[in-house]
Design a protein around this motif. Structure first.
Motif, PDB file in Angstrom:
ATOM      1  N   LEU A 139       0.173  -8.302  14.271  1.00 19.04           N
ATOM      2  CA  LEU A 139       0.870  -9.331  13.503  1.00 19.04           C
ATOM      3  C   LEU A 139       0.506  -9.282  12.030  1.00 19.04           C
ATOM      4  CD1 LEU A 139       2.634 -11.827  13.120  1.00 19.04           C
ATOM      5  CD2 LEU A 139       0.663 -13.209  13.840  1.00 19.04           C
ATOM      6  N   ARG A 140      -0.779  -9.199  11.730  1.00 17.96           N
ATOM      7  CA  ARG A 140      -1.199  -9.198  10.322  1.00 17.96           C
ATOM      8  C   ARG A 140      -0.634  -7.992   9.573  1.00 17.96           C
ATOM      9  NH1 ARG A 140      -0.908 -11.316   6.266  1.00 17.96           N
ATOM     10  NH2 ARG A 140      -2.452 -11.007   4.679  1.00 17.96           N
ATOM     11  N   THR A 141      -0.540  -6.859  10.244  1.00 20.11           N
ATOM     12  CA  THR A 141       0.053  -5.668   9.628  1.00 20.11           C
ATOM     13  C   THR A 141       1.519  -5.928   9.309  1.00 20.11           C
ATOM     14  OG1 THR A 141      -1.467  -4.200  10.776  1.00 20.11           O
ATOM     15  CG2 THR A 141       0.583  -3.215   9.974  1.00 20.11           C
ATOM     16  N   TYR A 142       2.256  -6.488  10.279  1.00 20.53           N
ATOM     17  CA  TYR A 142       3.666  -6.811  10.046  1.00 20.53           C
ATOM     18  C   TYR A 142       3.799  -7.783   8.870  1.00 20.53           C
ATOM     19  CZ  TYR A 142       8.374  -8.572  10.689  1.00 20.53           C
ATOM     20  OH  TYR A 142       9.683  -8.930  10.481  1.00 20.53           O
ATOM     21  N   GLN A 143       2.953  -8.788   8.817  1.00 19.38           N
ATOM     22  CA  GLN A 143       3.013  -9.763   7.723  1.00 19.38           C
ATOM     23  C   GLN A 143       2.730  -9.113   6.372  1.00 19.38           C
ATOM     24  OE1 GLN A 143       0.208 -12.569   9.379  1.00 19.38           O
ATOM     25  NE2 GLN A 143       1.859 -13.892  10.121  1.00 19.38           N
ATOM     26  N   GLY A 203       5.057  -7.213   1.228  1.00 20.04           N
ATOM     27  CA  GLY A 203       4.965  -6.166   0.220  1.00 20.04           C
ATOM     28  C   GLY A 203       3.546  -5.739  -0.111  1.00 20.04           C
ATOM     29  N   GLN A 204       2.566  -6.220   0.646  1.00 18.98           N
ATOM     30  CA  GLN A 204       1.169  -5.869   0.371  1.00 18.98           C
ATOM     31  C   GLN A 204       0.852  -4.430   0.773  1.00 18.98           C
ATOM     32  OE1 GLN A 204      -1.145  -8.818   2.405  1.00 18.98           O
ATOM     33  NE2 GLN A 204      -0.609 -10.438   0.975  1.00 18.98           N
ATOM     34  N   THR A 205       1.489  -3.951   1.831  1.00 19.19           N
ATOM     35  CA  THR A 205       1.287  -2.567   2.271  1.00 19.19           C
ATOM     36  C   THR A 205       2.628  -1.960   2.665  1.00 19.19           C
ATOM     37  OG1 THR A 205       0.874  -3.204   4.563  1.00 19.19           O
ATOM     38  CG2 THR A 205      -1.053  -2.959   3.163  1.00 19.19           C
ATOM     39  N   ILE A 231      18.795  -0.006   8.300  1.00 18.23           N
ATOM     40  CA  ILE A 231      17.399  -0.362   8.038  1.00 18.23           C
ATOM     41  C   ILE A 231      17.143  -0.229   6.541  1.00 18.23           C
ATOM     42  CG2 ILE A 231      14.998   0.319   8.427  1.00 18.23           C
ATOM     43  CD1 ILE A 231      16.180  -0.910  10.867  1.00 18.23           C
ATOM     44  N   PRO A 232      16.583  -1.255   5.918  1.00 18.56           N
ATOM     45  CA  PRO A 232      16.292  -1.178   4.480  1.00 18.56           C
ATOM     46  C   PRO A 232      15.246  -0.108   4.187  1.00 18.56           C
ATOM     47  CG  PRO A 232      15.399  -3.204   5.429  1.00 18.56           C
ATOM     48  CD  PRO A 232      16.174  -2.534   6.504  1.00 18.56           C
ATOM     49  N   ASP A 233      15.315   0.455   2.989  1.00 18.60           N
ATOM     50  CA  ASP A 233      14.349   1.473   2.566  1.00 18.60           C
ATOM     51  C   ASP A 233      12.950   0.885   2.416  1.00 18.60           C
ATOM     52  OD1 ASP A 233      16.277   3.451   2.487  1.00 18.60           O
ATOM     53  OD2 ASP A 233      16.727   3.122   0.367  1.00 18.60           O
ATOM     54  N   ASP A 234      12.882  -0.396   2.120  1.00 20.00           N
ATOM     55  CA  ASP A 234      11.607  -1.069   1.901  1.00 20.00           C
ATOM     56  C   ASP A 234      11.586  -2.346   2.725  1.00 20.00           C
ATOM     57  OD1 ASP A 234       9.201  -1.992   0.927  1.00 20.00           O
ATOM     58  OD2 ASP A 234       9.887  -2.173  -1.146  1.00 20.00           O
ATOM     59  N   PHE A 235      10.518  -2.597   3.444  1.00 20.61           N
ATOM     60  CA  PHE A 235      10.426  -3.811   4.267  1.00 20.61           C
ATOM     61  C   PHE A 235      10.272  -5.065   3.439  1.00 20.61           C
ATOM     62  CE2 PHE A 235      10.689  -1.235   7.709  1.00 20.61           C
ATOM     63  CZ  PHE A 235      10.001  -1.576   8.864  1.00 20.61           C
ATOM     64  N   ALA A 236       9.660  -4.941   2.266  1.00 26.96           N
ATOM     65  CA  ALA A 236       9.346  -6.128   1.464  1.00 26.96           C
ATOM     66  C   ALA A 236      10.498  -6.552   0.581  1.00 26.96           C
ATOM     67  CB  ALA A 236       8.121  -5.867   0.596  1.00 26.96           C
TER      68      ALA A 236
END
Length: 77
Positions: free
Chosen positions: A37-41, A46-48, A72-77
């Motif tokens: 979960l913390r990784t997904y968050q 945009g932290q990682t 799917i977006p190129d960037d998750f953040a």
């Protein structure tokens, strides 16, 4: 009845897809994708940078009802 505490919108494209296309919380979504979960968050904030394995990509795309990688977006953040 339990109140849905999920945000109704997000600045993260991948989080926006999760909210629009699933009834899963962040924790439920992360577990089903095999992601802590913390990784997904951190990804959606945009932290990682997101680095998924092929099985994680496959599950993510199935959960989000994505038919093409172009959705799917190129960037998750």
């Amino acid at each position: 009845m339990k109140k849905d505490r999920r945000p109704q919108e997000s600045d993260s494209p991948i989080e926006e897809l999760r909210i629009q296309r699933t009834d899963l919380s962040q924790a439920e979504f992360a577990v089903k994708c095999g992601i802590p979960l913390r990784t997904y968050q951190r990804w959606v904030s945009g932290q990682t940078e997101a680095k998924l394995t092929p099985p994680q990509w496959k599950t993510l795309m199935q959960l989000l009802k994505v038919e093409s990688a172009a959705e799917i977006p190129d960037d998750f953040a």
